[in-house]
Design an enzyme around this catalytic site. Structure first.
Site, PDB file in Angstrom:
ATOM      1  N   ASP A  13      -8.454  -3.649  -2.376  1.00  0.00           N
ATOM      2  CA  ASP A  13      -9.699  -3.444  -1.620  1.00  0.00           C
ATOM      3  C   ASP A  13     -10.393  -2.225  -2.224  1.00  0.00           C
ATOM      4  O   ASP A  13      -9.863  -1.113  -2.167  1.00  0.00           O
ATOM      5  CB  ASP A  13      -9.340  -3.211  -0.146  1.00  0.00           C
ATOM      6  CG  ASP A  13     -10.558  -2.893   0.714  1.00  0.00           C
ATOM      7  OD1 ASP A  13     -11.644  -2.656   0.155  1.00  0.00           O
ATOM      8  OD2 ASP A  13     -10.397  -2.870   1.950  1.00  0.00           O
ATOM      9  N   TYR A  92     -19.012   0.504   1.320  1.00  0.00           N
ATOM     10  CA  TYR A  92     -18.122   1.135   2.278  1.00  0.00           C
ATOM     11  C   TYR A  92     -16.680   1.175   1.739  1.00  0.00           C
ATOM     12  O   TYR A  92     -16.194   0.208   1.176  1.00  0.00           O
ATOM     13  CB  TYR A  92     -18.171   0.415   3.639  1.00  0.00           C
ATOM     14  CG  TYR A  92     -17.521   1.282   4.666  1.00  0.00           C
ATOM     15  CD1 TYR A  92     -18.094   2.508   5.015  1.00  0.00           C
ATOM     16  CD2 TYR A  92     -16.298   0.945   5.218  1.00  0.00           C
ATOM     17  CE1 TYR A  92     -17.469   3.360   5.903  1.00  0.00           C
ATOM     18  CE2 TYR A  92     -15.674   1.786   6.115  1.00  0.00           C
ATOM     19  CZ  TYR A  92     -16.269   2.995   6.449  1.00  0.00           C
ATOM     20  OH  TYR A  92     -15.646   3.841   7.309  1.00  0.00           O
ATOM     21  N   GLY A 105       1.445   3.020 -15.934  1.00  0.00           N
ATOM     22  CA  GLY A 105       2.171   1.871 -16.482  1.00  0.00           C
ATOM     23  C   GLY A 105       2.372   0.723 -15.515  1.00  0.00           C
ATOM     24  O   GLY A 105       2.706  -0.377 -15.925  1.00  0.00           O
ATOM     25  N   ASN A 106       2.226   0.970 -14.209  1.00  0.00           N
ATOM     26  CA  ASN A 106       2.474  -0.085 -13.234  1.00  0.00           C
ATOM     27  C   ASN A 106       1.642   0.207 -11.990  1.00  0.00           C
ATOM     28  O   ASN A 106       1.624   1.347 -11.523  1.00  0.00           O
ATOM     29  CB  ASN A 106       3.973  -0.101 -12.876  1.00  0.00           C
ATOM     30  CG  ASN A 106       4.374  -1.387 -12.198  1.00  0.00           C
ATOM     31  OD1 ASN A 106       3.789  -1.775 -11.203  1.00  0.00           O
ATOM     32  ND2 ASN A 106       5.378  -2.053 -12.753  1.00  0.00           N
ATOM     33  N   LYS A 134      -6.663  -8.833   6.241  1.00  0.00           N
ATOM     34  CA  LYS A 134      -6.451  -8.271   7.583  1.00  0.00           C
ATOM     35  C   LYS A 134      -5.070  -8.618   8.135  1.00  0.00           C
ATOM     36  O   LYS A 134      -4.909  -8.907   9.318  1.00  0.00           O
ATOM     37  CB  LYS A 134      -7.550  -8.737   8.553  1.00  0.00           C
ATOM     38  CG  LYS A 134      -8.951  -8.343   8.119  1.00  0.00           C
ATOM     39  CD  LYS A 134      -9.173  -6.830   8.105  1.00  0.00           C
ATOM     40  CE  LYS A 134     -10.606  -6.475   7.758  1.00  0.00           C
ATOM     41  NZ  LYS A 134     -10.808  -6.224   6.310  1.00  0.00           N
ATOM     42  N   TYR A 230      -2.647   5.773   7.630  1.00  0.00           N
ATOM     43  CA  TYR A 230      -3.391   4.528   7.659  1.00  0.00           C
ATOM     44  C   TYR A 230      -4.471   4.475   6.582  1.00  0.00           C
ATOM     45  O   TYR A 230      -5.335   5.328   6.531  1.00  0.00           O
ATOM     46  CB  TYR A 230      -4.040   4.317   9.031  1.00  0.00           C
ATOM     47  CG  TYR A 230      -4.772   3.009   9.068  1.00  0.00           C
ATOM     48  CD1 TYR A 230      -4.057   1.814   9.050  1.00  0.00           C
ATOM     49  CD2 TYR A 230      -6.148   2.951   9.061  1.00  0.00           C
ATOM     50  CE1 TYR A 230      -4.711   0.599   9.033  1.00  0.00           C
ATOM     51  CE2 TYR A 230      -6.812   1.739   9.042  1.00  0.00           C
ATOM     52  CZ  TYR A 230      -6.083   0.572   9.031  1.00  0.00           C
ATOM     53  OH  TYR A 230      -6.729  -0.631   9.002  1.00  0.00           O
ATOM     54  N   LYS A 233      -4.935  -2.403   5.937  1.00  0.00           N
ATOM     55  CA  LYS A 233      -3.745  -3.257   5.902  1.00  0.00           C
ATOM     56  C   LYS A 233      -3.459  -3.696   4.475  1.00  0.00           C
ATOM     57  O   LYS A 233      -4.287  -3.551   3.583  1.00  0.00           O
ATOM     58  CB  LYS A 233      -3.960  -4.471   6.809  1.00  0.00           C
ATOM     59  CG  LYS A 233      -3.383  -4.264   8.205  1.00  0.00           C
ATOM     60  CD  LYS A 233      -1.863  -4.208   8.209  1.00  0.00           C
ATOM     61  CE  LYS A 233      -1.364  -3.916   9.603  1.00  0.00           C
ATOM     62  NZ  LYS A 233      -0.115  -3.196   9.658  1.00  0.00           N
ATOM     63  N   TYR A 349       1.326   4.437  12.027  1.00  0.00           N
ATOM     64  CA  TYR A 349       0.599   4.516  10.757  1.00  0.00           C
ATOM     65  C   TYR A 349      -0.900   4.313  10.936  1.00  0.00           C
ATOM     66  O   TYR A 349      -1.609   4.024   9.999  1.00  0.00           O
ATOM     67  CB  TYR A 349       1.173   3.495   9.771  1.00  0.00           C
ATOM     68  CG  TYR A 349       2.597   3.827   9.419  1.00  0.00           C
ATOM     69  CD1 TYR A 349       2.877   4.803   8.468  1.00  0.00           C
ATOM     70  CD2 TYR A 349       3.644   3.216  10.078  1.00  0.00           C
ATOM     71  CE1 TYR A 349       4.170   5.142   8.172  1.00  0.00           C
ATOM     72  CE2 TYR A 349       4.955   3.545   9.797  1.00  0.00           C
ATOM     73  CZ  TYR A 349       5.211   4.515   8.838  1.00  0.00           C
ATOM     74  OH  TYR A 349       6.497   4.848   8.548  1.00  0.00           O
TER      75      TYR A 349
HETATM   76  C1  F6R Z   1      -8.490  -3.373   8.769  1.00  0.00           C
HETATM   77  C2  F6R Z   1      -9.750  -2.795   8.326  1.00  0.00           C
HETATM   78  C3  F6R Z   1     -10.826  -2.554   9.331  1.00  0.00           C
HETATM   79  C4  F6R Z   1     -11.011  -1.055   9.564  1.00  0.00           C
HETATM   80  C5  F6R Z   1     -12.096  -0.799  10.638  1.00  0.00           C
HETATM   81  C6  F6R Z   1     -12.357   0.687  10.837  1.00  0.00           C
HETATM   82  O1  F6R Z   1      -7.637  -3.527   7.680  1.00  0.00           O
HETATM   83  O2  F6R Z   1      -9.934  -2.501   7.176  1.00  0.00           O
HETATM   84  O3  F6R Z   1     -10.593  -3.255  10.513  1.00  0.00           O
HETATM   85  O4  F6R Z   1      -9.809  -0.483   9.963  1.00  0.00           O
HETATM   86  O5  F6R Z   1     -13.301  -1.415  10.260  1.00  0.00           O
HETATM   87  O6  F6R Z   1     -12.691   1.232   9.607  1.00  0.00           O
HETATM   88  P1  F6R Z   1     -13.130   2.756   9.406  1.00  0.00           P
HETATM   89  O7  F6R Z   1     -12.081   3.605  10.035  1.00  0.00           O
HETATM   90  O8  F6R Z   1     -13.207   2.872   7.926  1.00  0.00           O
HETATM   91  O9  F6R Z   1     -14.470   2.903  10.074  1.00  0.00           O
HETATM   92 MG    MG Z   2      -9.943  -3.303   3.839  1.00  0.00          MG
HETATM   93 MG    MG Z   3      -8.627  -6.333   3.172  1.00  0.00          MG
END
Ligand code: F6R
Ligand code: MG
Ligand code: MG
Length: 382
Positions: A13, A92, A105-106, A134, A230, A233, A349
């Protein structure tokens, strides 16, 4: 016949349009350009670039075997370039999954998710790649169990002599970094005892018991465990080989006809149904979801990627999607309550501990609450 072929699915991502929704086409274009140059130079045999939700998916074939620094380096370059675009466009969460500036290397441990399967190409080599958004790698536990161990899902386990001996599951403990090999059907209950906890035990590989053929591989990277906080995901990928002594493509897809509950969804903090969708619906909207998975069908032909067939683009999955919508609605009604919201262990997390920290010192033993109450009553004059 050429040397062994490796199918590498590497995803990350790197930022998206309007929240954690989907990448910008220019990000896909720049990643495509880098892989096309590598193909021209002969570093890789073939490739395909796509996305599911906010994750860019690189599907690459080559002769270099898994964990090869040239292939991982190439994926890293493509991800860096897509991040650069994201930064230029002020998308974003630009570069979200590149947890380190330095490549060594990985890509494992640096943020991206990786599933790689080295194969001796069969006369025809049908393969399905799964790409989910997600959710976490353990989301594939239930369908993989169904595909390779459940005769009510996979008729071939009963009917096809090549499959009748069963399969061996490699189950990976993400907290300990250790694996165990368990045989199905003999140790089926042990397998379930572990993989029913999908946040910890992940089906990482599946082998055909009769000849040890590697039939399936799942990415096991848990971003939050790597970063210690965090960062979104893990949004896993999986590769499953099909047909001719392995589960048929239809048996593989059948396992996704039940939209089971998986962890992830909004803020990586909620349980929700895993909805199988065609590529055109691989965008997450409602409550940043619900979690979705696409299935791409391929034939590998001397390393060339023939496909993809967009396998969930079929009315046969309409009812699954409808059920997933109903489950999504039902779960959403719980709002911030478990079991929609994940349990405390998983929430560690997320950003919730920062909120709870604030309340920590305001807790008092319950007898003292009366005193505190009296005191505050006195102050307010009531
Ligand atoms: C889940 C995900 C989204 C963000 C949510 C809050 O993997 O990427 O649900 O957790 O949109 O995002 P922030 O904290 O970046 O505003
Ligand atoms: Mg994401
Ligand atoms: Mg994603």
């Amino acid at each position: 016949m050429c040397a062994k072929v490796t199918l590498s699915v590497i995803k990350a991502d790197l930022g998206s349009i309007a929240g954690h929704h989907m990448p910008h086409p220019d990000q896909l274009a720049v990643a495509t350009k880098i892989l096309a140059e590598a193909k021209q130079k002969g570093l890789i045999i073939d490739f395909y670039v796509t996305h599911v939700g906010d994750d860019i998916q690189l599907i690459i074939t080559h002769n270099k075997g898994p964990d090869h620094p040239d292939i991982h380096g190439l994926a890293w370059d493509a991800f860096k370039a897509a991040t650069k675009v994201a930064r230029e466009l002020k998308l974003y969460a630009a570069g979200q999954d590149l947890l380190s500036e330095a490549f060594s290397g990985n890509v494992k441990g640096l943020g991206p998710g990786v599933a790689e399967l080295e194969m001796e190409e069969r006369e025809a080599e049908p393969v399905v790649t799964f790409h989910a958004d997600k959710t976490e790698p353990g989301a594939f536990n239930l369908p993989l169990f169904r595909i390779f161990a459940d005769p009510f899902n996979t008729a071939g386990l009963v009917i096809d002599p090549k499959m009748h001996d069963g399969f061996v599951f490699e189950v990976y403990d993400v907290f300990e970094g250790r694996s165990v090999l368990l045989k199905s059907p003999e140790e089926m209950y042990d397998i379930l005892a572990l993989i029913g906890t999908p946040g910890r035990y992940i089906v990482r590989r599946v082998y055909r018991k009769s000849d040890n053929l590697l039939a399936a591989v799942v990415s096991v990277e848990r971003l939050n465990l790597i970063a210690g906080k965090y960062v979104g995901k893990d949004d896993p990928v999986a590769i499953v080989r099909a047909q001719h002594g392995l589960p048929a493509v239809g048996e593989i897809l059948e396992a996704f006809s039940f939209p089971h509950l998986v962890a992830g969804w909004m803020r990586g903090s909620h349980n929700g149904p895993l909805m199988p969708v065609p590529m055109r619906y691989a965008r997450v909207t409602r409550f940043d979801g619900p979690p979705r998975v696409i299935a791409l069908g391929w034939n590998i032909s001397n390393g060339r990627l023939i496909g993809p067939a967009d396998l969930f683009d079929d009315v046969a999955f309409d009812e699954t999607r409808r059920l997933a919508q109903n489950i999504a609605e039902y779960m959403r009604r719980h709002g911030p309550f478990m079991p929609h919201r994940l349990g405390p262990e998983e929430m560690e997390y997320t950003t919730l501990p920062a909120v709870l920290e604030k309340l920590k010192d305001r807790f008092v033993k319950s007898e003292e609450v009366k005193v505190v109450k009296k005191h505050s009553d006195m102050l307010s004059g009531s």
